[in-house]
Design a protein around this motif. Structure first.
Motif, PDB file in Angstrom:
ATOM      1  N   ALA A 225       0.758  -1.234  -0.204  1.00 32.70           N
ATOM      2  CA  ALA A 225       0.116  -0.111  -0.010  1.00 32.70           C
ATOM      3  C   ALA A 225       0.897   1.201  -0.074  1.00 32.70           C
ATOM      4  O   ALA A 225       1.487   1.629   1.253  1.00 32.70           O
ATOM      5  CB  ALA A 225      -1.017  -0.001   1.294  1.00 32.70           C
ATOM      6  N   THR A 226       1.022   1.699  -1.178  1.00 34.14           N
ATOM      7  CA  THR A 226       1.778   3.059  -1.214  1.00 34.14           C
ATOM      8  C   THR A 226       1.133   4.159  -2.112  1.00 34.14           C
ATOM      9  O   THR A 226       0.550   3.636  -2.915  1.00 34.14           O
ATOM     10  CB  THR A 226       3.417   2.394  -1.940  1.00 34.14           C
ATOM     11  N   ALA A 227       1.543   5.340  -2.008  1.00 31.07           N
ATOM     12  CA  ALA A 227       0.917   6.466  -2.795  1.00 31.07           C
ATOM     13  C   ALA A 227       1.907   6.492  -4.059  1.00 31.07           C
ATOM     14  O   ALA A 227       1.499   7.388  -5.176  1.00 31.07           O
ATOM     15  CB  ALA A 227       1.016   7.649  -2.266  1.00 31.07           C
ATOM     16  N   ASP A 228       2.695   5.366  -4.593  1.00 26.90           N
ATOM     17  CA  ASP A 228       3.519   5.436  -5.850  1.00 26.90           C
ATOM     18  C   ASP A 228       2.875   4.460  -6.661  1.00 26.90           C
ATOM     19  O   ASP A 228       2.682   3.583  -6.563  1.00 26.90           O
ATOM     20  CB  ASP A 228       4.880   4.873  -5.471  1.00 26.90           C
ATOM     21  N   ARG A 229       2.285   4.959  -8.089  1.00 30.23           N
ATOM     22  CA  ARG A 229       1.514   4.519  -8.700  1.00 30.23           C
ATOM     23  C   ARG A 229       2.265   3.203  -9.409  1.00 30.23           C
ATOM     24  O   ARG A 229       2.026   2.184  -9.906  1.00 30.23           O
ATOM     25  CB  ARG A 229       0.960   5.098  -9.775  1.00 30.23           C
ATOM     26  N   GLU A 230       3.722   3.033  -9.300  1.00 25.58           N
ATOM     27  CA  GLU A 230       4.578   2.263 -10.044  1.00 25.58           C
ATOM     28  C   GLU A 230       4.846   1.153  -8.787  1.00 25.58           C
ATOM     29  O   GLU A 230       5.054  -0.073  -9.345  1.00 25.58           O
ATOM     30  CB  GLU A 230       5.946   2.801 -10.250  1.00 25.58           C
ATOM     31  N   LYS A 231       4.431   1.411  -7.717  1.00 25.83           N
ATOM     32  CA  LYS A 231       4.801   0.420  -6.529  1.00 25.83           C
ATOM     33  C   LYS A 231       3.626  -0.220  -5.959  1.00 25.83           C
ATOM     34  O   LYS A 231       3.839  -1.275  -5.310  1.00 25.83           O
ATOM     35  CB  LYS A 231       5.929   0.914  -5.596  1.00 25.83           C
ATOM     36  N   VAL A 232       2.521   0.403  -5.971  1.00 21.61           N
ATOM     37  CA  VAL A 232       1.191  -0.166  -5.508  1.00 21.61           C
ATOM     38  C   VAL A 232       1.116  -1.401  -6.083  1.00 21.61           C
ATOM     39  O   VAL A 232       0.945  -1.781  -7.319  1.00 21.61           O
ATOM     40  CB  VAL A 232       0.140   0.934  -5.712  1.00 21.61           C
ATOM     41  N   HIS A 233       0.933  -2.460  -5.153  1.00 24.04           N
ATOM     42  CA  HIS A 233       0.569  -3.880  -5.571  1.00 24.04           C
ATOM     43  C   HIS A 233       0.210  -4.784  -4.750  1.00 24.04           C
ATOM     44  O   HIS A 233       0.438  -4.937  -3.427  1.00 24.04           O
ATOM     45  CB  HIS A 233       2.244  -4.580  -5.663  1.00 24.04           C
ATOM     46  N   PHE A 234      -1.186  -5.375  -5.044  1.00 23.04           N
ATOM     47  CA  PHE A 234      -2.122  -6.233  -3.768  1.00 23.04           C
ATOM     48  C   PHE A 234      -2.909  -7.024  -5.113  1.00 23.04           C
ATOM     49  O   PHE A 234      -3.158  -7.184  -5.958  1.00 23.04           O
ATOM     50  CB  PHE A 234      -2.730  -5.092  -3.213  1.00 23.04           C
ATOM     51  N   ILE A 235      -3.449  -8.064  -4.020  1.00 25.29           N
ATOM     52  CA  ILE A 235      -4.383  -8.935  -4.785  1.00 25.29           C
ATOM     53  C   ILE A 235      -5.932  -8.135  -4.441  1.00 25.29           C
ATOM     54  O   ILE A 235      -6.251  -7.824  -3.248  1.00 25.29           O
ATOM     55  CB  ILE A 235      -4.402 -10.131  -3.952  1.00 25.29           C
ATOM     56  N   GLU A 236      -6.459  -8.144  -5.487  1.00 20.59           N
ATOM     57  CA  GLU A 236      -7.738  -7.374  -5.594  1.00 20.59           C
ATOM     58  C   GLU A 236      -8.793  -8.386  -5.281  1.00 20.59           C
ATOM     59  O   GLU A 236      -9.814  -7.907  -4.555  1.00 20.59           O
ATOM     60  CB  GLU A 236      -8.100  -6.837  -6.806  1.00 20.59           C
ATOM     61  N   ARG A 237      -8.806  -9.530  -5.740  1.00 18.98           N
ATOM     62  CA  ARG A 237     -10.012 -10.322  -5.614  1.00 18.98           C
ATOM     63  C   ARG A 237      -9.616 -11.652  -5.577  1.00 18.98           C
ATOM     64  O   ARG A 237      -8.521 -12.339  -6.231  1.00 18.98           O
ATOM     65  CB  ARG A 237     -10.756 -10.290  -6.784  1.00 18.98           C
ATOM     66  N   ILE A 238     -10.262 -12.820  -4.813  1.00 20.74           N
ATOM     67  CA  ILE A 238     -10.049 -14.139  -4.862  1.00 20.74           C
ATOM     68  C   ILE A 238     -11.534 -14.750  -5.230  1.00 20.74           C
ATOM     69  O   ILE A 238     -12.414 -14.371  -4.502  1.00 20.74           O
ATOM     70  CB  ILE A 238      -9.548 -14.830  -3.562  1.00 20.74           C
ATOM     71  N   PHE A 239     -11.539 -15.554  -6.103  1.00 20.05           N
ATOM     72  CA  PHE A 239     -12.934 -16.337  -6.092  1.00 20.05           C
ATOM     73  C   PHE A 239     -12.561 -17.789  -6.480  1.00 20.05           C
ATOM     74  O   PHE A 239     -11.679 -18.262  -6.932  1.00 20.05           O
ATOM     75  CB  PHE A 239     -14.053 -15.722  -7.117  1.00 20.05           C
ATOM     76  N   VAL A 240     -13.608 -18.775  -6.278  1.00 21.91           N
ATOM     77  CA  VAL A 240     -13.563 -20.134  -6.126  1.00 21.91           C
ATOM     78  C   VAL A 240     -14.600 -20.751  -7.269  1.00 21.91           C
ATOM     79  O   VAL A 240     -15.857 -20.369  -6.861  1.00 21.91           O
ATOM     80  CB  VAL A 240     -13.427 -20.887  -4.973  1.00 21.91           C
ATOM     81  N   ARG A 241     -14.249 -21.539  -7.808  1.00 19.67           N
ATOM     82  CA  ARG A 241     -15.382 -21.966  -9.013  1.00 19.67           C
ATOM     83  C   ARG A 241     -15.554 -23.684  -8.913  1.00 19.67           C
ATOM     84  O   ARG A 241     -14.307 -24.324  -8.427  1.00 19.67           O
ATOM     85  CB  ARG A 241     -15.323 -21.768 -10.327  1.00 19.67           C
ATOM     86  N   ASN A 242     -16.601 -24.032  -8.734  1.00 20.18           N
ATOM     87  CA  ASN A 242     -16.816 -25.686  -8.804  1.00 20.18           C
ATOM     88  C   ASN A 242     -16.785 -26.524 -10.079  1.00 20.18           C
ATOM     89  O   ASN A 242     -16.299 -25.567 -10.917  1.00 20.18           O
ATOM     90  CB  ASN A 242     -18.066 -26.172  -8.084  1.00 20.18           C
ATOM     91  N   GLN A 243     -16.890 -27.507 -10.192  1.00 18.56           N
ATOM     92  CA  GLN A 243     -16.709 -28.352 -11.372  1.00 18.56           C
ATOM     93  C   GLN A 243     -17.462 -27.992 -12.434  1.00 18.56           C
ATOM     94  O   GLN A 243     -17.173 -28.234 -13.625  1.00 18.56           O
ATOM     95  CB  GLN A 243     -16.937 -29.895 -11.037  1.00 18.56           C
ATOM     96  N   ARG A 244     -18.815 -27.242 -12.190  1.00 18.45           N
ATOM     97  CA  ARG A 244     -19.453 -26.809 -13.227  1.00 18.45           C
ATOM     98  C   ARG A 244     -19.343 -25.106 -13.458  1.00 18.45           C
ATOM     99  O   ARG A 244     -20.065 -24.693 -14.430  1.00 18.45           O
ATOM    100  CB  ARG A 244     -21.153 -26.749 -12.743  1.00 18.45           C
ATOM    101  N   GLY A 245     -18.291 -24.855 -13.136  1.00 18.04           N
ATOM    102  CA  GLY A 245     -17.851 -23.210 -13.299  1.00 18.04           C
ATOM    103  C   GLY A 245     -18.559 -22.332 -12.441  1.00 18.04           C
ATOM    104  O   GLY A 245     -18.420 -21.126 -12.876  1.00 18.04           O
ATOM    105  N   GLU A 246     -19.277 -22.725 -11.534  1.00 17.30           N
ATOM    106  CA  GLU A 246     -20.116 -21.993 -10.723  1.00 17.30           C
ATOM    107  C   GLU A 246     -19.312 -21.209  -9.568  1.00 17.30           C
ATOM    108  O   GLU A 246     -18.382 -21.889  -9.196  1.00 17.30           O
ATOM    109  CB  GLU A 246     -21.373 -22.638 -10.136  1.00 17.30           C
ATOM    110  N   ILE A 247     -19.301 -19.909  -9.320  1.00 15.32           N
ATOM    111  CA  ILE A 247     -18.570 -19.234  -8.183  1.00 15.32           C
ATOM    112  C   ILE A 247     -19.191 -19.806  -6.975  1.00 15.32           C
ATOM    113  O   ILE A 247     -20.477 -19.610  -6.787  1.00 15.32           O
ATOM    114  CB  ILE A 247     -18.820 -17.785  -8.252  1.00 15.32           C
ATOM    115  N   ILE A 248     -18.456 -20.348  -5.887  1.00 12.99           N
ATOM    116  CA  ILE A 248     -19.073 -20.981  -4.880  1.00 12.99           C
ATOM    117  C   ILE A 248     -18.410 -20.013  -3.568  1.00 12.99           C
ATOM    118  O   ILE A 248     -18.998 -20.172  -2.427  1.00 12.99           O
ATOM    119  CB  ILE A 248     -18.732 -22.479  -4.388  1.00 12.99           C
ATOM    120  N   ALA A 249     -17.394 -19.215  -3.958  1.00 12.96           N
ATOM    121  CA  ALA A 249     -16.812 -18.259  -2.837  1.00 12.96           C
ATOM    122  C   ALA A 249     -16.039 -17.223  -3.462  1.00 12.96           C
ATOM    123  O   ALA A 249     -15.506 -17.385  -4.623  1.00 12.96           O
ATOM    124  CB  ALA A 249     -16.062 -19.077  -1.643  1.00 12.96           C
ATOM    125  N   ALA A 250     -16.035 -15.871  -2.702  1.00 15.00           N
ATOM    126  CA  ALA A 250     -15.189 -14.937  -3.363  1.00 15.00           C
ATOM    127  C   ALA A 250     -14.850 -13.892  -2.216  1.00 15.00           C
ATOM    128  O   ALA A 250     -15.549 -13.863  -1.135  1.00 15.00           O
ATOM    129  CB  ALA A 250     -16.209 -13.977  -4.444  1.00 15.00           C
TER     130      ALA A 250
END
Length: 337
Positions: A225-250
């Motif tokens: 978390a930095t005010a430098d646009r060249e260095k700001v770096h983070f995971i925005e989202r995680i989501f999980v799909r089942n065998q049918r491609g359905e999202i089951i968690a996010a």
């Protein structure tokens, strides 16, 4: 239960100012990466619907963006305002609105004492960052606080549509910034970006980076978390799909979160699942498939009901003020102003 977690500033020493400076930096990074512009687009007759407008009534301020919200979960069609914020005469962020893909783009805030100018900004997921016209004010009411957060939460009864919008936007971003429509596959070169699923009975845990299970710190994705646009770096989202491609968690994250993770109960009918993680700089990554043991007892029903959880500091450390614009030696003013 399908849960969407929005975790903001989980560490009490982290203030909303840190959150906002990092999100502003990321917005400027997006502007350069996707639109080849170093600064926000200025108001013109051609971008009226993207231009934020500030109105003032005494000590109250409102920023409105006359922009439609397209809720069709299709990468080429999904279209909404992601972020709105307003700065004062020093470039200090007074308030910010963060959208999860639904709702009218509007930010209401109290104007802090000492404020003489308001400058609004809006970030469209497709068309970039736009600045509105400056508005001069005589003085704030003194009731407002610098760096106040408003979030637009997906309502539980519309969870499938809500996260479907973010899912479609993730694919749109992957194409816009990395020129491909699918996630990067697990390999030896992206070990710190690859999501990892572990099972503890019927409870699934998703972390990002092989180091979360091997103990190798260099293989754990950082949250910078930095005010430098060249260095700001983070995971925005995680989501999980089942065998049918359905999202089951996010789960959705902010740059100030210490570690991106998602914990959920595996729903009935799940035989296998894969996780996806989206890095703001490097894109969308896929895990290896996890097979669910046949003898595992699954009792949680498959549901799209989302519960939004917030972890904002109740009594944050002293944050930046309009007079000093500092926070522990860190500037809360716009580094690009």
């Amino acid at each position: 239960m399908f849960k969407l977690l929005f975790i903001a500033a989980a560490v009490s020493a982290v203030t909303e100012c840190d959150v906002f400076n990092a999100l502003r930096a990321d917005s400027l990074r997006i502007q350069m990466k996707q639109h080849s512009e170093a600064a926000a687009f200025t108001p013109t007759e051609k971008n009226v619907k993207h231009t934020p407008v500030v109105t003032v009534d005494g000590g109250d301020g409102v920023v409105v963006v006359p922009h439609p919200t397209t809720t069709r979960a299709v990468p080429g069609l999904v279209h909404f305002i992601e972020r709105i914020w307003v700065e004062n005469q020093d470039g200090t962020i007074l308030a910010m609105w963060v959208s999860l893909g639904k709702g009218e783009p509007q930010l209401s805030f109290k104007i802090p004492e000492g404020t003489t100018l308001l400058k609004p900004y809006s970030l469209c997921n497709k068309h970039g960052l736009f600045a509105g016209a400056d508005v001069n004010v005589e003085s704030g009411s003194g009731e407002g606080v610098v760096c106040s957060l408003t979030t637009n939460v997906v309502e539980p009864d519309d969870a499938c549509t809500g996260f479907g919008i973010l899912d479609a936007d993730t694919i749109r971003k992957q194409l816009a910034e990395h020129n491909q429509k699918v996630a990067f596959q697990p390999n030896d070169k992206n070990t710190k970006h690859t999501p990892v699923i572990t099972l503890d009975g019927a409870t699934a845990n998703v972390t990002v980076g092989y180091g979360t299970v091997t103990g190798k710190k260099w293989d754990i994705h950082p949250m910078v978390a930095t005010a430098d646009r060249e260095k700001v770096h983070f995971i925005e989202r995680i989501f999980v799909r089942n065998q049918r491609g359905e999202i089951i968690a996010a789960s959705v994250f902010l740059p100030t979160d210490t570690t991106p993770f998602l914990t959920f109960e595996v729903p009935k009918g799940t035989t296998s699942m894969v996780a996806f993680s989206y890095c703001n700089k490097h894109g969308l990554f896929l895990s290896t498939p996890t097979q669910i043991p046949e003898d595992l007892s699954l009792t949680e029903p498959h549901s799209c009901n989302i519960t939004a959880t917030y972890h904002l500091p109740v009594e944050p450390e002293p944050s930046c003020s309009t007079s000093t614009a500092t926070d522990g030696g860190k500037s809360c003013s716009n580094p690009d102003a």
